[in-house]
Design an enzyme around this catalytic site. Structure first.
Site, mmCIF file in Angstrom:
data_model
loop_
_atom_site.group_PDB
_atom_site.id
_atom_site.type_symbol
_atom_site.label_atom_id
_atom_site.label_comp_id
_atom_site.label_asym_id
_atom_site.label_seq_id
_atom_site.Cartn_x
_atom_site.Cartn_y
_atom_site.Cartn_z
ATOM 1 N N GLU A 173 0.852 -1.198 0.000
ATOM 2 C CA GLU A 173 0.000 0.000 0.000
ATOM 3 C C GLU A 173 0.887 1.249 0.000
ATOM 4 O O GLU A 173 1.491 1.587 1.013
ATOM 5 C CB GLU A 173 -0.911 -0.004 1.228
ATOM 6 C CG GLU A 173 -1.742 1.252 1.398
ATOM 7 C CD GLU A 173 -2.401 1.342 2.769
ATOM 8 O OE1 GLU A 173 -2.633 2.485 3.239
ATOM 9 O OE2 GLU A 173 -2.660 0.295 3.394
ATOM 10 N N LYS A 212 -11.040 -1.374 7.101
ATOM 11 C CA LYS A 212 -9.784 -1.067 7.791
ATOM 12 C C LYS A 212 -10.128 -0.506 9.173
ATOM 13 O O LYS A 212 -10.721 0.564 9.282
ATOM 14 C CB LYS A 212 -8.994 -0.048 6.972
ATOM 15 C CG LYS A 212 -7.787 0.548 7.685
ATOM 16 C CD LYS A 212 -7.140 1.609 6.801
ATOM 17 C CE LYS A 212 -6.098 2.400 7.536
ATOM 18 N NZ LYS A 212 -5.461 3.425 6.686
#
Length: 214
Positions: free
Chosen positions: A43, A134
């Site tokens: 990421e 998340k």
């Protein structure tokens, strides 16, 4: 199918490296070190100057590697999300839920992973088609919170970011997390140019996930 494949790779490895860096070169070096250590999800955060260029380079580098997926982090709006997707991002991560970004990502079949803190936020994200939530910041809750959430929402896939380290990663996984996001604790050696240490750290995180899953 592309979306399913991306989600499967993230879930199989169980670790997403959150890459923050002072330069494009450092971000690429960190990413390569993490991949060498067995981490399949990278990421690249949009706090990195030239993040879209980093994503594009990594996407090209690993385009023939069916195990590695490159994503974008700290995506706050649809403009940034579209830039990331055009650069080759295979998943999009945000510190907060944004309906318009969820809609855009769904249109292009790109997994969207927004930061959520409450049951209400998670419910809203699920309604918007989010596949992985998340939990952010994970340090504010701890692994026990996941177990509590999974009681009323057993269908939610949770990926905590912030507060995950080698001492507690197994507990996060055992309590029901589909994956974890790891940043500072993993990539800190980049500040002194010790990229081999990042690879060593990555291997430890991956092994801990395997151990937790039995």
């Amino acid at each position: 199918m592309k979306k399913i494949n991306t989600l499967t790779k993230i879930a199989e490895c169980g670790v997403v490296a959150v890459v923050r860096a002072d330069s494009k070169e450092e971000a690429i070096n960190i990413s390569e070190a993490c991949v060498k250590g067995g981490i399949q999800g990278i990421e690249v955060t949009f706090t990195v100057n030239g993040a879209d260029e980093v994503i594009k380079e990594l996407a090209n580098l690993y385009q023939n590697n069916n195990e590695v997926v490159i994503g974008a982090g700290t995506v706050l709006d649809t403009t940034t999300a579209r830039i990331a997707i055009l650069a080759g991002a295979q998943f999009v991560v945000s510190p907060a839920f944004d309906q318009d970004t969820a809609t855009l990502c769904n249109l292009y079949q790109i997994p969207y992973m927004p930061g959520c803190m409450t049951i209400t936020e998670m419910k809203r994200a699920l309604e918007a088609g989010v596949d992985i939530v998340k939990l952010f910041p994970g340090s504010a809750f701890g692994p026990e919170f996941v177990k509590a959430v999974k009681a009323p929402l057993p269908q939610v896939n949770i990926m905590p970011t912030g507060g995950v380290d080698l001492d507690n990663i197994e507990q996060w996984i055992k309590n029901g997390c589909v994956a974890v996001g790891v940043g500072g604790n993993l990539v800190a050696p980049a500040k002194t140019g010790e990229f081999d240490q990042i690879t060593a750290n990555a291997k430890q995180y991956v092994e801990k996930v395997k151990a937790a899953r039995g």
